[in-house]
Design a protein around this motif. Structure first.
Motif, PDB file in Angstrom:
ATOM      1  N   LYS A   1      18.397  23.989 -10.110  1.00 38.35           N
ATOM      2  CA  LYS A   1      19.219  24.425 -11.075  1.00 38.35           C
ATOM      3  C   LYS A   1      20.597  24.133 -10.843  1.00 38.35           C
ATOM      4  CE  LYS A   1      17.774  28.679 -11.707  1.00 38.35           C
ATOM      5  NZ  LYS A   1      16.321  28.742 -10.526  1.00 38.35           N
ATOM      6  N   GLY A   2      20.894  24.892  -9.721  1.00 33.47           N
ATOM      7  CA  GLY A   2      22.373  24.808  -9.150  1.00 33.47           C
ATOM      8  C   GLY A   2      23.022  23.171  -9.116  1.00 33.47           C
ATOM      9  N   THR A   3      21.805  22.521  -8.265  1.00 32.07           N
ATOM     10  CA  THR A   3      22.149  21.111  -7.960  1.00 32.07           C
ATOM     11  C   THR A   3      22.555  20.351  -8.999  1.00 32.07           C
ATOM     12  OG1 THR A   3      20.423  21.469  -5.961  1.00 32.07           O
ATOM     13  CG2 THR A   3      20.874  19.059  -6.638  1.00 32.07           C
ATOM     14  N   GLN A   4      21.436  20.357 -10.109  1.00 31.61           N
ATOM     15  CA  GLN A   4      21.627  19.585 -11.203  1.00 31.61           C
ATOM     16  C   GLN A   4      23.079  20.113 -12.182  1.00 31.61           C
ATOM     17  OE1 GLN A   4      20.021  16.805 -12.104  1.00 31.61           O
ATOM     18  NE2 GLN A   4      19.032  17.151 -10.191  1.00 31.61           N
ATOM     19  N   CYS A   5      23.424  21.463 -12.128  1.00 25.08           N
ATOM     20  CA  CYS A   5      24.468  21.807 -12.896  1.00 25.08           C
ATOM     21  C   CYS A   5      25.656  21.421 -12.141  1.00 25.08           C
ATOM     22  CB  CYS A   5      24.571  23.342 -12.902  1.00 25.08           C
ATOM     23  SG  CYS A   5      23.368  24.118 -13.972  1.00 25.08           S
ATOM     24  N   ALA A   6      25.740  21.199 -10.829  1.00 21.41           N
ATOM     25  CA  ALA A   6      27.076  20.544 -10.159  1.00 21.41           C
ATOM     26  C   ALA A   6      27.315  19.133 -10.376  1.00 21.41           C
ATOM     27  CB  ALA A   6      26.644  20.653  -8.652  1.00 21.41           C
ATOM     28  N   LYS A   7      26.004  18.348 -10.852  1.00 21.18           N
ATOM     29  CA  LYS A   7      26.593  16.948 -11.321  1.00 21.18           C
ATOM     30  C   LYS A   7      26.841  17.076 -12.544  1.00 21.18           C
ATOM     31  CE  LYS A   7      22.448  15.202  -8.316  1.00 21.18           C
ATOM     32  NZ  LYS A   7      23.265  14.259  -7.746  1.00 21.18           N
ATOM     33  N   LEU A   8      26.401  18.037 -13.533  1.00 24.46           N
ATOM     34  CA  LEU A   8      26.711  17.915 -14.914  1.00 24.46           C
ATOM     35  C   LEU A   8      28.349  18.386 -14.846  1.00 24.46           C
ATOM     36  CD1 LEU A   8      23.567  19.361 -16.517  1.00 24.46           C
ATOM     37  CD2 LEU A   8      24.555  17.150 -16.886  1.00 24.46           C
ATOM     38  N   VAL A   9      28.641  19.477 -14.371  1.00 25.18           N
ATOM     39  CA  VAL A   9      30.146  19.618 -14.063  1.00 25.18           C
ATOM     40  C   VAL A   9      30.856  18.751 -13.962  1.00 25.18           C
ATOM     41  CG1 VAL A   9      31.651  21.159 -12.748  1.00 25.18           C
ATOM     42  CG2 VAL A   9      29.708  22.077 -13.484  1.00 25.18           C
ATOM     43  N   GLU A  10      30.506  17.824 -12.996  1.00 30.62           N
ATOM     44  CA  GLU A  10      31.429  16.635 -12.401  1.00 30.62           C
ATOM     45  C   GLU A  10      31.648  15.788 -13.618  1.00 30.62           C
ATOM     46  OE1 GLU A  10      33.331  14.359  -9.368  1.00 30.62           O
ATOM     47  OE2 GLU A  10      32.568  16.573  -9.637  1.00 30.62           O
TER      48      GLU A  10
ATOM     49  N   ALA B   1      10.823  18.246 -12.189  1.00 27.84           N
ATOM     50  CA  ALA B   1      12.105  18.241 -11.046  1.00 27.84           C
ATOM     51  C   ALA B   1      11.489  18.043  -9.721  1.00 27.84           C
ATOM     52  CB  ALA B   1      12.620  19.896 -11.330  1.00 27.84           C
ATOM     53  N   THR B   2      10.665  17.229  -9.569  1.00 28.67           N
ATOM     54  CA  THR B   2       9.605  17.354  -8.297  1.00 28.67           C
ATOM     55  C   THR B   2      10.556  15.787  -7.834  1.00 28.67           C
ATOM     56  OG1 THR B   2       7.960  16.334  -9.709  1.00 28.67           O
ATOM     57  CG2 THR B   2       7.635  18.342  -8.556  1.00 28.67           C
ATOM     58  N   ARG B   3      10.997  15.063  -8.294  1.00 23.85           N
ATOM     59  CA  ARG B   3      11.789  13.824  -7.634  1.00 23.85           C
ATOM     60  C   ARG B   3      12.877  14.143  -7.362  1.00 23.85           C
ATOM     61  NH1 ARG B   3      11.640   9.788 -11.939  1.00 23.85           N
ATOM     62  NH2 ARG B   3      12.015  11.433 -13.479  1.00 23.85           N
ATOM     63  N   PRO B   4      13.661  13.034  -6.464  1.00 17.94           N
ATOM     64  CA  PRO B   4      14.918  13.145  -5.859  1.00 17.94           C
ATOM     65  C   PRO B   4      15.976  13.739  -6.678  1.00 17.94           C
ATOM     66  CG  PRO B   4      13.891  11.384  -4.885  1.00 17.94           C
ATOM     67  CD  PRO B   4      13.084  11.745  -6.126  1.00 17.94           C
ATOM     68  N   PRO B   5      16.929  14.389  -6.440  1.00 22.94           N
ATOM     69  CA  PRO B   5      18.083  15.018  -7.317  1.00 22.94           C
ATOM     70  C   PRO B   5      18.530  13.907  -8.502  1.00 22.94           C
ATOM     71  CG  PRO B   5      18.280  15.791  -4.883  1.00 22.94           C
ATOM     72  CD  PRO B   5      17.108  14.859  -5.150  1.00 22.94           C
ATOM     73  N   GLU B   6      18.820  12.838  -7.903  1.00 21.72           N
ATOM     74  CA  GLU B   6      19.383  11.748  -8.695  1.00 21.72           C
ATOM     75  C   GLU B   6      18.332  11.216  -9.813  1.00 21.72           C
ATOM     76  OE1 GLU B   6      18.973  11.199  -5.327  1.00 21.72           O
ATOM     77  OE2 GLU B   6      21.001  12.106  -4.787  1.00 21.72           O
ATOM     78  N   GLU B   7      17.160  11.201  -9.276  1.00 20.72           N
ATOM     79  CA  GLU B   7      16.334  10.844 -10.462  1.00 20.72           C
ATOM     80  C   GLU B   7      15.971  11.986 -11.389  1.00 20.72           C
ATOM     81  OE1 GLU B   7      14.359   7.688 -10.419  1.00 20.72           O
ATOM     82  OE2 GLU B   7      16.050   7.383  -8.677  1.00 20.72           O
ATOM     83  N   VAL B   8      15.955  13.106 -11.062  1.00 19.11           N
ATOM     84  CA  VAL B   8      15.975  14.037 -12.010  1.00 19.11           C
ATOM     85  C   VAL B   8      17.111  14.121 -12.726  1.00 19.11           C
ATOM     86  CG1 VAL B   8      16.002  16.720 -12.454  1.00 19.11           C
ATOM     87  CG2 VAL B   8      14.664  15.938 -10.394  1.00 19.11           C
ATOM     88  N   TYR B   9      18.335  14.061 -12.383  1.00 21.46           N
ATOM     89  CA  TYR B   9      19.604  13.804 -13.040  1.00 21.46           C
ATOM     90  C   TYR B   9      19.528  12.779 -14.263  1.00 21.46           C
ATOM     91  CZ  TYR B   9      24.551  14.158 -14.113  1.00 21.46           C
ATOM     92  OH  TYR B   9      25.626  14.258 -14.639  1.00 21.46           O
ATOM     93  N   LYS B  10      18.917  11.716 -13.809  1.00 25.90           N
ATOM     94  CA  LYS B  10      18.766  10.427 -15.001  1.00 25.90           C
ATOM     95  C   LYS B  10      17.964  11.066 -16.132  1.00 25.90           C
ATOM     96  CE  LYS B  10      18.926   6.464 -11.820  1.00 25.90           C
ATOM     97  NZ  LYS B  10      17.709   5.637 -10.942  1.00 25.90           N
ATOM     98  N   ASP B  11      17.072  11.777 -15.804  1.00 31.38           N
ATOM     99  CA  ASP B  11      16.223  12.186 -16.973  1.00 31.38           C
ATOM    100  C   ASP B  11      17.177  13.318 -17.732  1.00 31.38           C
ATOM    101  OD1 ASP B  11      14.267  10.811 -16.353  1.00 31.38           O
ATOM    102  OD2 ASP B  11      12.883  12.422 -15.520  1.00 31.38           O
ATOM    103  N   VAL B  12      17.939  14.105 -17.087  1.00 35.19           N
ATOM    104  CA  VAL B  12      19.001  14.933 -17.589  1.00 35.19           C
ATOM    105  C   VAL B  12      19.948  14.214 -18.569  1.00 35.19           C
ATOM    106  CG1 VAL B  12      20.755  16.678 -17.309  1.00 35.19           C
ATOM    107  CG2 VAL B  12      18.514  16.723 -16.022  1.00 35.19           C
ATOM    108  N   GLN B  13      20.465  13.268 -17.959  1.00 29.62           N
ATOM    109  CA  GLN B  13      21.338  12.504 -18.671  1.00 29.62           C
ATOM    110  C   GLN B  13      20.830  11.869 -20.117  1.00 29.62           C
ATOM    111  OE1 GLN B  13      23.322  10.038 -15.478  1.00 29.62           O
ATOM    112  NE2 GLN B  13      25.268  11.311 -16.482  1.00 29.62           N
ATOM    113  N   ALA B  14      19.666  11.246 -19.698  1.00 35.69           N
ATOM    114  CA  ALA B  14      18.967  10.650 -21.030  1.00 35.69           C
ATOM    115  C   ALA B  14      18.680  11.767 -22.033  1.00 35.69           C
ATOM    116  CB  ALA B  14      17.604  10.050 -20.743  1.00 35.69           C
ATOM    117  N   SER B  15      18.323  12.982 -21.724  1.00 35.39           N
ATOM    118  CA  SER B  15      18.150  14.170 -22.793  1.00 35.39           C
ATOM    119  C   SER B  15      19.325  14.506 -23.327  1.00 35.39           C
ATOM    120  CB  SER B  15      17.340  15.412 -22.087  1.00 35.39           C
ATOM    121  OG  SER B  15      18.262  15.993 -21.208  1.00 35.39           O
ATOM    122  N   PHE B  16      20.507  14.323 -22.612  1.00 38.69           N
ATOM    123  CA  PHE B  16      21.572  14.901 -23.203  1.00 38.69           C
ATOM    124  C   PHE B  16      22.244  13.896 -24.146  1.00 38.69           C
ATOM    125  CE2 PHE B  16      23.921  18.391 -20.565  1.00 38.69           C
ATOM    126  CZ  PHE B  16      23.043  19.086 -20.643  1.00 38.69           C
TER     127      PHE B  16
END
Ligand code: ADP
Ligand code: C5P
Ligand code: MG
Length: 217
Positions: A37-46, A193-208
């Motif tokens: 959670k914290g790892t992905q939130c840091a990317k979203l803040v940026e 959330a099992t894949r590396p952080p950058e891969e997880v983040y791509k899915d987050v961005q797509a959902s946003f």
């Protein structure tokens, strides 16, 4: 003995939330301990300019604040992986939100909250209704490895195997019902959330993007 009338009355319950959805945008970020959670939130803040409020971080800050009346209580709940009584956490979040709004940011990622149904109901009724919940889905064995690894450097009193097991139990028994409740209302975006952080983040961005939420850059 104090007379009955001397007893402090509880604060009156608000008739409606403090903020409307136009005044404050809130996305809840949930997932088991170590889901990222914290790892992905840091990317979203940026990239999106959200204000990140981690309930766990706010509780640890309050625990360490000299003179806090809740320090000992928070410490023992965190060591046991239990959920701190919601009045404390909701108030800390409300204070932090007010400060952020006063300084011009009203877009929030509220990380690690609500972890219990009473927190979910109290927050949405008295602070602001959330937009949706971003849920990071991760198996326990993966989370356990991540937390033990984090524990080598985090300095957190609860990143040890005894507390981790207790936190997993609380997550299943107390926090998953909150996710299930929001899911039944169609208000959950679930991300693997099992894949590396950058891969997880791509899915987050797509959902946003599919919800019309755009990055600043
Ligand atoms: P949470 O806030 O959900 O408890 P964190 O973001 O602190 O989780 O991540 C827990 C640990 O796992 C940290 O050490 C972090 O660097 C690491 N981590 C986070 N996301 C991933 C990932 N997708 N893959 C591998 N390790 C990760
Ligand atoms: O989210 P994080 O892992 O930082 O939370 C650490 C601890 O803080 C939890 O295990 C729990 O004891 C406490 N907490 C809580 N209520 C929340 C968030 C965290 O009691 N909403
Ligand atoms: Mg965290």
């Amino acid at each position: 003995m104090a007379a009955k009338d001397d007893k402090k009355l509880p604060a009156p319950k608000r008739e409606k939330p403090l903020y409307s959805k136009d005044e404050a945008t809130v996305i809840f970020v949930l997932g088991g301990p170590g889901a990222g959670k914290g790892t992905q939130c840091a990317k979203l803040v940026e990239d999106y300019g959200f204000k990140h409020l981690s309930a766990g971080d706010l509780l640890r800050e309050e625990q360490d604040r000299p003179g806090s009346e809740f320090g000992d209580l928070i410490k023992s709940y965190i060591a046991d992986g239990k959920i701190v009584p919601m009045e404390v956490t909701v108030q800390l979040l409300e204070n932090a939100m007010r400060a952020s709004i006063d300084s011009g940011n009203n877009k929030f990622l509220i990380d690690g909250f609500p972890r219990k149904m009473d927190q979910a109901v109290a927050f949405e009724e008295t602070v602001v209704p959330s937009s949706f919940t971003l849920f990071f889905d991760c198996p326990e064995d993966v989370m356990e490895k991540r937390l033990l690894n984090r524990g080598k450097t985090s300095g957190r009193a609860d990143d040890n195997i005894e507390s981790i097991k207790k936190r997993f139990r609380t997550f299943i028994e107390t926090s998953m019902p909150v996710v299930d409740h929001f899911e039944a209302e169609g208000r959950v975006v679930k991300i693997k959330a099992t894949r590396p952080p950058e891969e997880v983040y791509k899915d987050v961005q797509a959902s946003f993007a599919s919800r019309g939420i755009r990055a600043n850059k």
